[in-house]
Design an enzyme around this catalytic site. Structure first.
Site, PDB file in Angstrom:
ATOM      1  N   LYS A 139      87.613 -27.836 102.056  1.00 24.86           N
ATOM      2  CA  LYS A 139      87.917 -29.274 101.983  1.00 24.86           C
ATOM      3  C   LYS A 139      89.347 -29.535 102.490  1.00 24.86           C
ATOM      4  O   LYS A 139      89.593 -30.512 103.196  1.00 24.86           O
ATOM      5  CB  LYS A 139      87.776 -29.787 100.541  1.00 24.86           C
ATOM      6  CG  LYS A 139      86.363 -29.842 100.022  1.00 24.86           C
ATOM      7  CD  LYS A 139      85.445 -30.806 100.754  1.00 24.86           C
ATOM      8  CE  LYS A 139      85.793 -32.268 100.544  1.00 24.86           C
ATOM      9  NZ  LYS A 139      84.778 -33.174 101.138  1.00 24.86           N
ATOM     10  N   THR A 180      88.894 -34.188  97.798  1.00 23.91           N
ATOM     11  CA  THR A 180      89.002 -33.804  96.390  1.00 23.91           C
ATOM     12  C   THR A 180      90.442 -33.486  96.004  1.00 23.91           C
ATOM     13  O   THR A 180      91.245 -33.061  96.852  1.00 23.91           O
ATOM     14  CB  THR A 180      88.118 -32.559  96.142  1.00 23.91           C
ATOM     15  OG1 THR A 180      88.394 -32.021  94.860  1.00 23.91           O
ATOM     16  CG2 THR A 180      88.383 -31.459  97.175  1.00 23.91           C
ATOM     17  N   ASP A 181      90.732 -33.630  94.718  1.00 20.97           N
ATOM     18  CA  ASP A 181      92.077 -33.264  94.220  1.00 20.97           C
ATOM     19  C   ASP A 181      92.303 -31.747  94.279  1.00 20.97           C
ATOM     20  O   ASP A 181      93.433 -31.268  94.225  1.00 20.97           O
ATOM     21  CB  ASP A 181      92.287 -33.774  92.780  1.00 20.97           C
ATOM     22  CG  ASP A 181      91.252 -33.290  91.782  1.00 20.97           C
ATOM     23  OD1 ASP A 181      90.318 -32.553  92.157  1.00 20.97           O
ATOM     24  OD2 ASP A 181      91.374 -33.663  90.590  1.00 20.97           O
TER      25      ASP A 181
HETATM   26  P1  NAD Z   1      76.641 -33.154  96.221  1.00 22.64           P
HETATM   27  O1  NAD Z   1      76.583 -31.685  96.418  1.00 22.64           O
HETATM   28  O2  NAD Z   1      75.975 -33.774  95.057  1.00 22.64           O
HETATM   29  O3  NAD Z   1      76.048 -33.882  97.530  1.00 22.64           O
HETATM   30  C1  NAD Z   1      76.335 -33.454  98.820  1.00 22.64           C
HETATM   31  C2  NAD Z   1      75.334 -34.102  99.767  1.00 22.64           C
HETATM   32  O4  NAD Z   1      75.653 -33.678 101.108  1.00 22.64           O
HETATM   33  C3  NAD Z   1      73.878 -33.690  99.504  1.00 22.64           C
HETATM   34  O5  NAD Z   1      73.038 -34.821  99.547  1.00 22.64           O
HETATM   35  C4  NAD Z   1      73.564 -32.732 100.650  1.00 22.64           C
HETATM   36  O6  NAD Z   1      72.190 -32.730 101.019  1.00 22.64           O
HETATM   37  C5  NAD Z   1      74.447 -33.292 101.752  1.00 22.64           C
HETATM   38  N1  NAD Z   1      74.771 -32.281 102.783  1.00 22.64           N
HETATM   39  C6  NAD Z   1      75.223 -31.021 102.575  1.00 22.64           C
HETATM   40  N2  NAD Z   1      75.393 -30.390 103.754  1.00 22.64           N
HETATM   41  C7  NAD Z   1      75.062 -31.286 104.718  1.00 22.64           C
HETATM   42  C8  NAD Z   1      75.048 -31.238 106.132  1.00 22.64           C
HETATM   43  N3  NAD Z   1      75.412 -30.129 106.798  1.00 22.64           N
HETATM   44  N4  NAD Z   1      74.667 -32.333 106.812  1.00 22.64           N
HETATM   45  C9  NAD Z   1      74.282 -33.470 106.151  1.00 22.64           C
HETATM   46  N5  NAD Z   1      74.266 -33.562 104.821  1.00 22.64           N
HETATM   47  C10 NAD Z   1      74.663 -32.485 104.107  1.00 22.64           C
HETATM   48  O7  NAD Z   1      78.184 -33.514  96.273  1.00 22.64           O
HETATM   49  P2  NAD Z   1      79.005 -34.628  95.472  1.00 22.64           P
HETATM   50  O8  NAD Z   1      79.443 -34.077  94.185  1.00 22.64           O
HETATM   51  O9  NAD Z   1      78.265 -35.894  95.528  1.00 22.64           O
HETATM   52  O10 NAD Z   1      80.304 -34.732  96.412  1.00 22.64           O
HETATM   53  C11 NAD Z   1      80.312 -35.609  97.537  1.00 22.64           C
HETATM   54  C12 NAD Z   1      81.657 -35.534  98.217  1.00 22.64           C
HETATM   55  O11 NAD Z   1      82.675 -35.922  97.316  1.00 22.64           O
HETATM   56  C13 NAD Z   1      82.040 -34.137  98.703  1.00 22.64           C
HETATM   57  O12 NAD Z   1      82.690 -34.263  99.941  1.00 22.64           O
HETATM   58  C14 NAD Z   1      83.001 -33.622  97.642  1.00 22.64           C
HETATM   59  O13 NAD Z   1      83.907 -32.706  98.190  1.00 22.64           O
HETATM   60  C15 NAD Z   1      83.673 -34.907  97.239  1.00 22.64           C
HETATM   61  N6  NAD Z   1      84.199 -34.947  95.860  1.00 22.64           N
HETATM   62  C16 NAD Z   1      83.394 -34.609  94.805  1.00 22.64           C
HETATM   63  C17 NAD Z   1      83.880 -34.728  93.502  1.00 22.64           C
HETATM   64  C18 NAD Z   1      83.006 -34.406  92.293  1.00 22.64           C
HETATM   65  O14 NAD Z   1      83.490 -34.467  91.175  1.00 22.64           O
HETATM   66  N7  NAD Z   1      81.734 -34.092  92.451  1.00 22.64           N
HETATM   67  C19 NAD Z   1      85.194 -35.158  93.287  1.00 22.64           C
HETATM   68  C20 NAD Z   1      85.994 -35.467  94.400  1.00 22.64           C
HETATM   69  C21 NAD Z   1      85.472 -35.368  95.668  1.00 22.64           C
HETATM   70  O1  DAU Z   2      88.104 -32.014  91.052  1.00 21.62           O
HETATM   71  C1  DAU Z   2      87.091 -32.455  91.888  1.00 21.62           C
HETATM   72  C2  DAU Z   2      86.010 -31.403  91.986  1.00 21.62           C
HETATM   73  O2  DAU Z   2      85.288 -31.445  90.767  1.00 21.62           O
HETATM   74  C3  DAU Z   2      85.074 -31.622  93.167  1.00 21.62           C
HETATM   75  O3  DAU Z   2      85.806 -31.454  94.358  1.00 21.62           O
HETATM   76  C4  DAU Z   2      83.904 -30.644  93.136  1.00 21.62           C
HETATM   77  O4  DAU Z   2      82.986 -30.958  94.172  1.00 21.62           O
HETATM   78  C5  DAU Z   2      83.215 -30.764  91.801  1.00 21.62           C
HETATM   79  O5  DAU Z   2      82.168 -29.816  91.713  1.00 21.62           O
HETATM   80  C6  DAU Z   2      84.211 -30.553  90.666  1.00 21.62           C
HETATM   81  O6  DAU Z   2      84.694 -29.192  90.681  1.00 21.62           O
HETATM   82  P1  DAU Z   2      84.844 -28.336  89.314  1.00 21.62           P
HETATM   83  O7  DAU Z   2      84.799 -26.920  89.678  1.00 21.62           O
HETATM   84  O8  DAU Z   2      85.980 -28.848  88.507  1.00 21.62           O
HETATM   85  O9  DAU Z   2      83.470 -28.823  88.572  1.00 21.62           O
HETATM   86  P2  DAU Z   2      82.352 -28.041  87.733  1.00 21.62           P
HETATM   87  O10 DAU Z   2      81.431 -29.092  87.234  1.00 21.62           O
HETATM   88  O11 DAU Z   2      81.772 -26.907  88.476  1.00 21.62           O
HETATM   89  O12 DAU Z   2      83.189 -27.446  86.508  1.00 21.62           O
HETATM   90  C7  DAU Z   2      84.002 -28.272  85.702  1.00 21.62           C
HETATM   91  C8  DAU Z   2      84.731 -27.356  84.733  1.00 21.62           C
HETATM   92  O13 DAU Z   2      83.798 -26.801  83.796  1.00 21.62           O
HETATM   93  C9  DAU Z   2      85.401 -26.166  85.393  1.00 21.62           C
HETATM   94  O14 DAU Z   2      86.624 -25.915  84.735  1.00 21.62           O
HETATM   95  C10 DAU Z   2      84.428 -25.010  85.176  1.00 21.62           C
HETATM   96  C11 DAU Z   2      83.806 -25.356  83.838  1.00 21.62           C
HETATM   97  N1  DAU Z   2      82.388 -24.951  83.639  1.00 21.62           N
HETATM   98  C12 DAU Z   2      81.479 -25.214  84.610  1.00 21.62           C
HETATM   99  C13 DAU Z   2      80.153 -24.909  84.429  1.00 21.62           C
HETATM  100  C14 DAU Z   2      79.125 -25.181  85.517  1.00 21.62           C
HETATM  101  C15 DAU Z   2      82.010 -24.373  82.432  1.00 21.62           C
HETATM  102  O15 DAU Z   2      82.844 -24.143  81.519  1.00 21.62           O
HETATM  103  N2  DAU Z   2      80.693 -24.071  82.236  1.00 21.62           N
HETATM  104  C16 DAU Z   2      79.745 -24.305  83.194  1.00 21.62           C
HETATM  105  O16 DAU Z   2      78.545 -24.034  82.941  1.00 21.62           O
END
Ligand code: NAD
Ligand code: DAU
Length: 343
Positions: A163, A123-124
């Site tokens: 991370k 992640t960033d």
């Molecule tokens: P998510 O929480 O939706 O999914 C995570 C998955 O990992 C789930 O299916 C969960 O069951 C599985 N998991 C958790 N613990 C586990 C374990 N111990 N063993 C096996 N499986 C396990 O997450 P996401 O948002 O899809 O993120 C996926 C990856 O991408 C993460 O590594 C996150 O850091 C990275 N990432 C996410 C974002 C974002 O915006 N969501 C951005 C950049 C990077």
């Molecule tokens: O930048 C990449 C990351 O983006 C990933 O590594 C993480 O896994 C992913 O969850 C996400 O992190 P953020 O903390 O940025 O995402 P989130 O959706 O939790 O929140 C996005 C923004 O919105 C953050 O500034 C917090 C704000 N927020 C969040 C929630 C849940 C609100 O204002 N209201 C809310 O209800």
């Protein structure tokens, strides 16, 4: 490629990647999803995929016996599994340390043993945060005003520090043991199958449930949004064409502050733009993320296809509107947890 392991492939971004590979890359004969099915994993996310092509192994990436057995017959591992939500990490960091650090260690040890290609999805947020554009002399376009692969690691939360730790392990295994690894650090994803604890799906499903959306603090915090399909295509490029040992940043020039995003959701869903509540801010809340994706664009020729955020957001709203049975059973539990926390 005969067998690709995708850890966390039943979660949001992992399941989108599995769909992408199954649909666009017939040269991958089989995809093995290794997923613990925590609260964030859902086998429904893979339900429409052919079972002869995609299999789900329910298990923990910290289970060395299981991981070794699976990795022994794999060509590559793409590692998405993680505890991924910042707010949860502030309430209880322990699963973040276990899964994100120990789990990554377990996987890279297995890949080292069996000489298997490893791609680490990160992640960033490992770079901490940036000042708002308006407070910068170059208004966000000057040198050092976006994250680059050379930016200093400076994570803020238990999630982002776990991370960052996992990235450093992968870098060390690559340099000291010759692990065939690459790393990608992507910005905020949006799209189908995202858990409703996250910002965009939480607000969409709030509106669909007759609950007022919730904005943390001032709403000035900026996230750099990318559609999850663009992330999938970037990860595939790195896996197949990336240089071993390198880190690539993935982003689609999608900077928006949270208030703007929320107002757009309200507007697209036919609500007044001020129909939301301001709630308690997240402790240590990162101010701004922004990715300089020059390296992946120039070296690997990747570019995003979802360049219009409003259209991508509209598709996402449509998906949640038509998939109520996917999210509805979780909604009251998620909102109850937030309410207890003043959010
Ligand atoms: P998510 O929480 O939706 O999914 C995570 C998955 O990992 C789930 O299916 C969960 O069951 C599985 N998991 C958790 N613990 C586990 C374990 N111990 N063993 C096996 N499986 C396990 O997450 P996401 O948002 O899809 O993120 C996926 C990856 O991408 C993460 O590594 C996150 O850091 C990275 N990432 C996410 C974002 C974002 O915006 N969501 C951005 C950049 C990077
Ligand atoms: O930048 C990449 C990351 O983006 C990933 O590594 C993480 O896994 C992913 O969850 C996400 O992190 P953020 O903390 O940025 O995402 P989130 O959706 O939790 O929140 C996005 C923004 O919105 C953050 O500034 C917090 C704000 N927020 C969040 C929630 C849940 C609100 O204002 N209201 C809310 O209800």
């Amino acid at each position: 490629m005969d067998n690709l392991i995708v850890t966390g492939g039943a979660g949001f971004i992992g399941s989108n990647f599995v769909h992408y590979v199954a649909e666009h890359h017939p040269e991958v004969k089989h995809i093995t999803v290794l997923d613990k099915l925590t609260y964030a994993g859902n086998k429904e996310n893979l339900a429409d995929l052919p079972t002869d092509k995609v299999s789900l192994v329910v298990g923990d990436i910290c289970d060395a016996l299981l991981v070794n057995k699976l990795v022994a017959t794999a060509d590559a591992v793409v590692h998405y599994a993680a505890e991924s939500h910042n707010d949860n990490s502030l309430l209880d960091p322990s699963p973040f340390i276990q899964t994100n650090i120990v789990g990554t260690y377990t996987l890279i040890e297995a890949c080292r043993k069996y000489h298997v290609r490893f791609h680490h999805v990160s992640t960033d947020e490992v770079y901490g945060d940036l000042p708002l554009r308006e407070d910068l002399p170059g208004k966000g376009e000057g040198k050092g005003e976006k994250f680059t692969p050379e930016s200093r690691y400076n994570p803020s939360s238990p999630y982002s520090s776990s991370k960052a730790s996992s990235d450093l392990l992968v870098r060390a295994w690559s340099r000291s043991f010759g692990l065939k690894a690459t790393i990608s650090n992507c910005s905020n994803n949006y799209g189908p199958y995202q858990h409703i604890e996250k910002f965009i799906p939480r607000q969409i499903t709030n509106i669909l449930s007759g609950i007022r959306p919730k904005l943390y603090g001032s709403g000035k915090n900026v996230r750099d949004w990318i559609h999850t399909d663009d992330h999938s295509r970037a990860v595939w490029k790195i896996l197949t064409e990336g240089k071993i040992g390198e880190t690539y940043l993935i982003g689609a020039d999608g900077e928006k502050n949270n208030k703007e995003v929320l107002e757009l959701i309200l507007n697209l869903m036919g609500q007044p733009s001020d129909a939301y509540d301001r709630v308690r801010d997240r402790p240590g809340h990162d101010l701004r993320y922004a990715i300089d994706a020059t390296k992946i664009r120039e070296e690997l020729g990747w570019q995003p296809q979802f360049t219009d955020f409003k259209t991508g957001l509209k598709h996402t709203i449509d998906w949640y509107t038509t998939h109520e049975s996917w999210w509805k059973p979780e909604k009251s539990k998620v909102e109850h947890k937030y309410a207890k926390n003043g959010q």
